[in-house]
Design a protein around this motif. Structure first.
Motif, PDB file in Angstrom:
ATOM      1  N   THR A 156       0.813  -1.216   0.000  1.00 54.52           N
ATOM      2  CA  THR A 156       0.000   0.000   0.000  1.00 54.52           C
ATOM      3  C   THR A 156       0.845   1.264   0.000  1.00 54.52           C
ATOM      4  N   ALA A 157       2.021   1.214   0.607  1.00 55.16           N
ATOM      5  CA  ALA A 157       2.883   2.393   0.665  1.00 55.16           C
ATOM      6  C   ALA A 157       4.319   1.938   0.871  1.00 55.16           C
ATOM      7  N   VAL A 158       5.268   2.774   0.474  1.00 57.03           N
ATOM      8  CA  VAL A 158       6.672   2.403   0.544  1.00 57.03           C
ATOM      9  C   VAL A 158       7.149   2.254   1.984  1.00 57.03           C
ATOM     10  N   ASN A 159       6.475   2.913   2.924  1.00 55.58           N
ATOM     11  CA  ASN A 159       6.904   2.850   4.326  1.00 55.58           C
ATOM     12  C   ASN A 159       5.994   1.970   5.184  1.00 55.58           C
ATOM     13  N   THR A 160       5.298   1.033   4.543  1.00 59.12           N
ATOM     14  CA  THR A 160       4.392   0.131   5.257  1.00 59.12           C
ATOM     15  C   THR A 160       4.730  -1.319   4.925  1.00 59.12           C
ATOM     16  N   ILE A 161       4.898  -2.139   5.951  1.00 59.46           N
ATOM     17  CA  ILE A 161       5.078  -3.575   5.716  1.00 59.46           C
ATOM     18  C   ILE A 161       3.794  -4.099   5.061  1.00 59.46           C
ATOM     19  N   PRO A 162       3.863  -4.667   3.859  1.00 56.66           N
ATOM     20  CA  PRO A 162       2.644  -5.033   3.134  1.00 56.66           C
ATOM     21  C   PRO A 162       1.905  -6.215   3.765  1.00 56.66           C
ATOM     22  N   GLN A 163       0.607  -6.034   3.914  1.00 55.01           N
ATOM     23  CA  GLN A 163      -0.232  -7.091   4.459  1.00 55.01           C
ATOM     24  C   GLN A 163      -0.659  -8.084   3.385  1.00 55.01           C
TER      25      GLN A 163
END
Length: 370
Positions: A233-240
């Motif tokens: 979802t975003a470059v600074n979010t661990i993807p779920q």
């Protein structure tokens, strides 16, 4: 080939008909109905389902209960509307006719329907003729597979007007095709302050993709391909979440069953991940049988009488509706369409000089297959 004939084919090519453009596909079906005017052909129009266009079943020839000759063409294409204006204009260069869908497979459907109409008018069919025109082959025939299989069970032969291969070779065997969708669920977290709490779904998907690609075995004719990946979802979010489709090609039913089990049985490397896999074999393998070999030999002798050499291609990797008929034991001859190249690309073309002899071959097959 006469100018009026070319003009008619030009109309077909200008009528863009990607699979999910119901209006375009149905316009193509209207053109087929128009083409059959004046011929003793019974027309059944099957309303589209699943967001797809209509299908047509055309019947001609002797009105008997003997098994029929089943001819199959599809009128959906892969090129989006506007391709003919922007990227692949309709044009003739020497012996090549360029345009979206001309090779796969509008030219072939057009001349095969012309042959069907001529045989119907003359009353020279060797058996009852059933011509199925479909709107969904390019996406695996989800709407028409049951129709194809029902008609095949009542047919002695199947003729498929997919384009020929590599200089005019016909097709007598195809790989089976499997399609799967894999979804990996992890745990989201802030990539900076909570990195250790996250479970990266893309990372787990990458490990699964390596395992899937390792299932490829060229010696057995097995290939597995992951051609698309979607996740994060975003470059600074661990993807779920991460999802990807899998393309499987096999030569035998046994390999199809084994690889299906392996892909559906994928398990995560860590219990904090969840993997969901759906799908299966989209088209069964089309294996060359004794019946198909005899059918090819007959077609080869007819081609020789017409004046060209008919050659069978090695097993083809792509699937077609011929996979369904062949899997039911119906002698099936595929790749009877126009010669050319560039299917599904912006360089697609058909070889004009191959239309007339191929049309004559289709006509003679309908008249002589007993």
């Amino acid at each position: 080939m006469t100018s009026p004939a070319l003009d008619t084919l030009f109309t077909w090519i200008r009528t863009e008909s990607p699979t999910h453009d119901v209006a375009g596909v149905n316009l193509m079906m209207d053109l087929v109905v128009e083409q059959m005017k004046g011929a003793p052909v019974a027309i059944e129009r099957i309303r589209g389902e699943q967001g797809l266009g209509d299908a047509l079943i055309l019947r001609a020839g002797p009105q008997t209960d003997e098994p029929a000759i089943l001819i199959m063409s599809h009128l959906d294409t892969v090129h989006p509307v506007g391709t003919i204006e922007r990227d692949l204009p309709l044009r003739i260069e020497g012996d090549r006719l360029y345009g979206p869908g001309v090779y796969d497979m509008k030219a072939s459907a057009w001349f095969s329907l012309e042959a069907f109409k001529e045989v119907a008018r003359k009353g020279t069919a060797a058996r009852p003729l059933i011509y199925l025109v479909t709107p969904d082959e390019e996406i695996g025939s989800p709407m028409t597979r049951s129709i194809i299989e029902d008609l095949a069970r009542r047919s002695a032969y199947a003729l498929v007007t997919e384009p020929s291969r590599d200089g005019g070779q016909v097709v007598t065997a195809r790989k089976g095709v499997g399609r799967f969708d894999v979804h990996v669920e992890g745990r989201p977290a802030h990539a900076g302050s909570r990195h250790a709490e996250g479970r990266n779904a893309i990372y787990e998907a990458a490990r699964q993709i390596l395992a899937i690609e390792a299932m490829t075995d060229y010696t057995r004719g097995v290939t597995t391909t992951v051609g698309m990946v979607s996740g994060g979802t975003a470059v600074n979010t661990i993807p779920q979440h991460c999802s990807f489709p899998v393309d499987l090609r096999v030569e035998t039913v046994a390999d199809g069953e084994a690889l299906t089990r392996a892909i559906l049985g994928l398990t995560p490397h860590h219990p904090d991940f969840k993997i969901t896999v759906t799908g299966g074999m989209n088209r069964p393998p089309y294996e060359r049988t004794e019946g198909t070999s005899k059918l090819f030999d007959h077609a080869k002798s007819l081609a020789a009488e017409i004046g060209f050499d008919l050659v069978s291609a090695p097993r083809v990797g792509g699937g077609s509706d011929g996979n369904f008929t062949a899997a039911l034991g119906v002698p099936t001859l595929d790749g009877l369409g126009i010669d050319g190249n560039g299917a599904h690309t912006l360089q697609e073309y058909g070889v004009i000089s191959t239309i007339a002899p191929r049309q004559e071959l289709m006509k003679r097959l309908m008249e002589t297959l007993r």
